[in-house]
Design an enzyme around this catalytic site. Structure first.
Site, PDB file in Angstrom:
ATOM      1  CE  LYS A 192      -3.629   0.529  -0.941  1.00 38.74           C
ATOM      2  NZ  LYS A 192      -4.708  -0.064   0.309  1.00 38.74           N
TER       3      LYS A 192
ATOM      4  CB  SER B  84      -1.151   0.529   1.008  1.00 42.71           C
ATOM      5  OG  SER B  84      -2.053  -0.829   0.942  1.00 42.71           O
TER       6      SER B  84
ATOM      7  CB  VAL C 236       0.356  -5.959   4.010  1.00 43.21           C
ATOM      8  CG1 VAL C 236      -1.028  -5.501   4.772  1.00 43.21           C
ATOM      9  CG2 VAL C 236       0.125  -5.552   2.814  1.00 43.21           C
TER      10      VAL C 236
HETATM   11  O1  DON Z   1      -4.376  -4.557  -1.289  1.00 43.22           O
HETATM   12  C1  DON Z   1      -3.827  -5.764  -0.759  1.00 43.22           C
HETATM   13  O2  DON Z   1      -4.732  -5.782   0.038  1.00 43.22           O
HETATM   14  C2  DON Z   1      -2.511  -5.041  -0.571  1.00 43.22           C
HETATM   15  N1  DON Z   1      -1.977  -5.027  -2.064  1.00 43.22           N
HETATM   16  C3  DON Z   1      -1.981  -4.141   0.188  1.00 43.22           C
HETATM   17  C4  DON Z   1      -2.678  -4.117   1.566  1.00 43.22           C
HETATM   18  C5  DON Z   1      -2.213  -3.069   2.728  1.00 43.22           C
HETATM   19  O3  DON Z   1      -0.473  -2.589   1.746  1.00 43.22           O
HETATM   20  C6  DON Z   1      -2.626  -2.407   3.612  1.00 43.22           C
HETATM   21  N2  DON Z   1      -1.926  -1.232   4.673  1.00 43.22           N
HETATM   22  N3  DON Z   1      -1.487  -1.807   5.463  1.00 43.22           N
END
Ligand code: DON
Length: 607
Positions: A68, A65, A260
């Protein structure tokens, strides 16, 4: 070469936090469970490109994320703020990152940091094909990092295989016409964007690029238009940490984004970027050690962006060497010769403005940078208006580092900076109080450093009449003729030799002790304007111009002199014109030397 106190500090923080094994690896993307829970890296990159890193700072991990906000910046550049805002809100939700929700009124995703907003953002990236669109995204991160990047194919395939929730979000976005095309290839691009491999150093450099107004500090490339930097930082500050955003801004106070994969990027606008990585996550999907590290960095280095505004003016106003700057002391030739080869081992930095971590970091970098070792460092604080606790700590650490390596750092300047002085003295301990030295100005500090270099030679307080500087080049017979005109005289410590305004009736040659010339300031205080060591002359202006004394001459300690009455000097014109000419030539040589050193100093001040 002493370690930078900044480097020592991040290594200490890393060691302190590395033992916390709380949290768990992300497992909803199966490939992420292969991370080593021990991995823990920290990196700081300044807006001008300096990097400090420690631990597993080069360990690759997927950006997830963290990607983003930067893809959001690309969408802003592709469509402008208005169109993007019509598609994606900027409101923090307090919900989890993967919440399936849209604003009821507008049907928009709440913000570009939660998955719904991020997938919509990826859908906004322009390009002739989805491959081209992804290549633009990968290229964007390569320009932010200033290095080639790649995709972790295993993580991408793992997420594409299990990304059902995100697919539901993608089709929901299509259903509400937020996405106006088949969501499937957009989702694949989103999964690939999240699988781009970075390390802590890369994240810090990405953060430093935003801190530097969208310009990559090392390559100098404009990666994001300056007008969109604030938009990207705004959504990072308000939504970057999801349902931890409020506590994050309260405790850390830096626009940030977590992932994550275990990374966090944080930005102090105008100054620096931080990249931390540790894959053990808390129940909100944020790195446990990463959050702790950012909290400590912010607290210890006073980085909270709502802190009093930090100056972006360079902390170093002037930089000189001992060979550039003049002291007040008139030294005999043998001392000047001894110093001429060593003047460059003394560095003088005139600092200015408010000293905080970002500004003091540049001072540390320069002091410990090229040209080291420097045996003496003088930090002139006269134009420094404040020294915050992080700056005090780093300057103190530098003082200790230099002393431990056998060098010295002293301070100067009229401002007392009492809190900084107390900090240093309290941390030096009773047996090392002597390491704190503060002089009223840099010239006095330089004189002290020179005396340390000269050692015994500085303290030799005797000069035989034959070695007097103004008699240089004389034949013995000529010296005898001049010395015969002189009368020996002595002065007690603190005794006045002559006063400012007195008629000038003699020239003096100092043979032992120290003397100094002082002028009376409008405030009524006395200001020392020159100091004299054995072997040099004072009161010589009387010889050149028939004018009253321009300063009061005081014996600092018990002094012996030879006194040449002005009328006897003038009588040389009849009896020994060649001697008189030689005396005048030697006098001019002293004045010429002073003028040259003044010119050298002036030039150095404009370097
Ligand atoms: O879309 C998802 O769930 C992961 N590719 C990214 C989520 C994420 O990194 C949330 N941040 N802490």
């Amino acid at each position: 070469m002493p370690n930078s106190p900044v480097q020592d500090y991040i290594e200490a923080i890393h060691a302190e936090l590395a033992g916390d094994n709380s949290g768990a690896l992300a497992d909803y993307i199966p490939e992420l469970t292969h991370a080593d829970p021990e991995w823990f890296g920290i990196a700081i990159a300044t807006a001008d490109g300096a990097v400090y890193e420690t631990g597993h700072s080069r360990q690759p991990f997927t950006i997830q994320s963290i990607s983003k906000p930067f893809v959001y910046g690309l969408a802003l550049e592709d469509h402008g703020r208005g169109d993007v805002f019509r598609k994606i809100g900027v409101e923090p939700t307090g919900d989890a990152f993967n919440s399936i929700s849209l604003e009821s009124r507008s049907g928009r995703p709440f913000n570009p940091m939660i998955n719904a907003g991020a997938i919509a953002t990826t859908g906004l990236v322009l390009g002739r094909s989805h491959e081209t669109r992804f290549q633009r995204i990968l290229d964007l991160f390569q320009r932010y990092c200033g290095s080639a990047l790649s995709v972790d194919q295993a993580v991408y395939e793992s997420e594409s295989r299990t990304g059902h929730r995100n697919r539901a979000i993608g089709h929901m976005l299509r259903n509400f016409n937020v996405l106006q095309e088949n969501p499937r290839p957009i989702l694949e691009n989103y999964f690939r964007q999240c699988s781009i491999l970075v390390n802590c150093r890369d994240l810090a450099m990405i953060g430093a690029t935003l801190a530097n107004g969208g310009v990559q500090p090392v390559t100098g490339e404009a990666v994001l238009r300056g007008e969109y930097v604030e938009s990207v930082l705004s959504v990072m500050a308000s939504c970057g940490m999801y349902d931890f955003a409020g506590e994050w801004i309260y405790r850390v106070g830096l626009p940030a984004k977590s992932g994550v994969g275990g990374g966090i990027v944080a930005v102090l606008p105008g100054h620096l970027g931080i990249g931390v990585f540790s894959p053990l996550l808390d129940d909100r999907g944020n790195s446990v050690r990463g959050i702790q590290a950012c909290q400590r960095l912010s607290l210890d280095l006073n980085l909270h962006f709502l802190n009093s505004p930090r100056s972006r003016r360079p902390a170093i106003r002037h930089r000189l060497t001992g060979a550039d700057m003049r002291t007040r002391v008139q030294r005999p030739a043998r001392q000047r010769e001894a110093l001429s080869a060593l003047g460059n081992t003394i560095r003088i930095y005139e600092l200015q403005g408010s000293l905080s971590f970002p500004t003091v970091e540049t001072v540390l970098r320069e002091v410990l940078g090229e040209g080291f070792p420097v045996h003496f460092v003088i930090l002139d604080l006269g134009r420094v208006c404040s020294i915050d606790t992080s700056a005090a700590r780093l300057l103190f650490d530098l003082l200790i580092q230099l002393c431990s390596a056998g060098f010295r750092m002293v301070f100067s300047g009229a401002r007392p900076h009492a809190a900084f002085r107390r900090y240093c003295l309290s941390h030096l301990g009773p047996e090392r109080q002597d390491l704190w030295l503060h002089f009223c100005d840099a010239r006095d500090a330089l004189e002290w450093c020179e005396d340390q270099i000269l050692g015994e030679a500085a303290s030799c307080e005797e000069c035989s009449p034959g070695d007097l500087e103004l008699l240089a080049g004389f034949q013995d017979s000529e010296k005898a003729a001049v010395l015969a005109l002189m009368r020996a005289c002595t002065f007690d410590a603190a005794e006045t030799v002559f006063r400012e305004g007195d008629p000038a009736d003699a020239l003096f040659f100092l043979t032992s002790g120290r003397a100094e010339a002082r002028i009376l300031l409008p405030s009524g205080e006395q200001q020392t304007v020159a100091r004299f060591r054995p072997g040099v002359a004072f009161g010589e202006m009387a010889v050149i111009e028939d004018a009253p004394r321009s300063a009061t001459l005081v014996a600092v300690d018990a002094c012996s002199c030879l006194r040449l009455p002005i009328e006897d000097f003038r009588g040389l014109a009849e009896t020994h014109p060649a001697i008189r000419m030689r005396l005048l030539e030697n006098l001019l040589a002293v004045l010429s030397r002073d003028r040259r050193s003044a010119n050298r100093e002036a030039a150095a001040l404009h370097r």
